[in-house]
Design an enzyme around this catalytic site. Structure first.
Site, short mmCIF file in Angstrom:
data_model
loop_
_atom_site.label_atom_id
_atom_site.label_comp_id
_atom_site.label_asym_id
_atom_site.label_seq_id
_atom_site.Cartn_x
_atom_site.Cartn_y
_atom_site.Cartn_z
N HIS A 153 0.83 -1.21 0.17
CA HIS A 153 0.00 0.00 0.09
C HIS A 153 0.73 1.19 -0.09
CE1 HIS A 153 -3.79 2.24 0.82
NE2 HIS A 153 -2.81 2.97 1.25
N CYS A 154 0.70 2.06 -1.10
CA CYS A 154 1.38 3.44 -1.09
C CYS A 154 0.87 4.45 -1.05
CB CYS A 154 2.28 3.52 -2.59
SG CYS A 154 2.94 4.84 -2.84
#
Length: 324
Positions: free
Chosen positions: A156-157
């Site tokens: 998850h960025c």
């Protein structure tokens, strides 16, 4: 849908209320599947806004501090066009990476109807996520920020306020590549502009005062250097993940592959959609997200009975729950 007897999960006891299928949120209707994907996470939204502001700041310094005051018209036009084209492609890639469904598994699909459609054989293993009440496909992982299981989730960025998964990895790779390119371009232009200002009068090399010009250029230099290093590393790790067909989570967990890997050039073609072409570099081109062909249905005599399906849905223990 992965059905395998080889797994790296443990059994966890849960209360009956948590595992009852009627407690699950039903899957979304077909009419709602076309809605825009957007994660309402405060930290992610702030990071996305900061990303756009930093690109706009770089464009401001490049245009108004370095190129517009330049007496070389050809130099200004070429570099201004190149920088703004790359900046536009970077922001477009960021936009697509942020607003594209990364491969979310439908919520609440752990229903009798869905289990029946799987045509499971006795003894086969499926994985049920207790957090979003869904039957997890192979290589899917639950994201605590998106609150969904994501197919081929890499990570998850927060900078794109989204997971990087099966459907949007191309756009994330393009985003990191274009940011690295504009950062390198900005560093080169800052270096040339400093040389130009040292040779000429500082009052003539910029429309701003000399102290303001120096501060703006130094800030841009630090920003460009930082993002060049960061995005180059991210670009390299993403390309490596695609070429080895191993996500970041799978690499960290040292997960033994139970799938047939698509390596090297074939992996790149699968991730970017088709044979090499300019569409690989285009964030507006649609990816070829073809699903693998469905497995042939098992003979009726070998499938789970209605009683076995109900036991699977309602049982309190021995539910396969993955480490997330």
């Amino acid at each position: 849908m992965m059905i395998s007897s080889v797994h790296r999960f443990r059994d966890i006891e849960r209360t009956p209320e948590y595992l009852q299928p009627e407690k699950c949120v039903p899957p979304p209707s077909r009419a709602s599947l076309g809605t825009m994907w957007f994660i309402r996470d405060g930290c992610g939204i702030a990071c996305a806004v900061v990303t756009w502001m930093l690109v706009f700041y770089a464009d401001f310094v490049v245009l108004l501090v370095m190129l517009v005051p330049s007496r070389d018209y050809v130099y200004s036009v070429i570099n201004g066009t190149l920088f703004n084209t790359l900046a536009f492609l970077a922001l477009a890639s960021h936009f697509r990476a942020m607003l594209t469904d990364p491969g979310a598994v439908p919520k609440g699909n752990a229903t009798k109807e869905f289990i029946e459609s799987l045509q499971l054989k006795p003894g086969q293993v499926v994985y049920k996520c207790p957090k979003c009440c869904s039957i997890k496909p192979d290589r899917a992982h639950h994201c605590s920020v998106c609150k969904r299981c994501i197919r081929k989730m890499d990570h998850h960025c927060p900078w794109v306020n989204n997971c990087v998964g099966e459907n949007n990895q191309k756009y994330f790779v393009l985003f990191t590549m274009y940011i690295a390119l504009i950062s390198l371009h900005a560093l080169i232009m800052v270096g040339f502009h400093f040389l130009y200002c040292f040779e000429e009068d500082w009052t003539k090399c910029s429309s701003f005062s000399p102290p303001t010009t120096v501060i703006l250029l130094i800030l841009l230099c630090f920003e460009a250097l930082l993002f060049l290093i960061f995005t180059s590393v991210m670009f390299g790790t993403q390309v490596h993940s695609i070429c080895t067909d191993e996500t970041g989570i799978e690499r960290l967990k040292k997960q033994k592959p139970t799938w047939e890997r698509t390596r090297g050039w074939e992996g790149m073609k699968a991730a970017f959609g088709g044979t090499p072409s300019l569409s690989w570099l285009n964030p507006f081109s649609n990816m070829d997200c073809r699903s693998p062909p469905p497995a042939p249905a098992a003979p009726a005599a070998a499938t789970m009975t209605q009683e076995e399906i109900e036991q699977f849905l309602a049982r309190e223990v021995n539910i396969q729950v993955p480490h997330e």
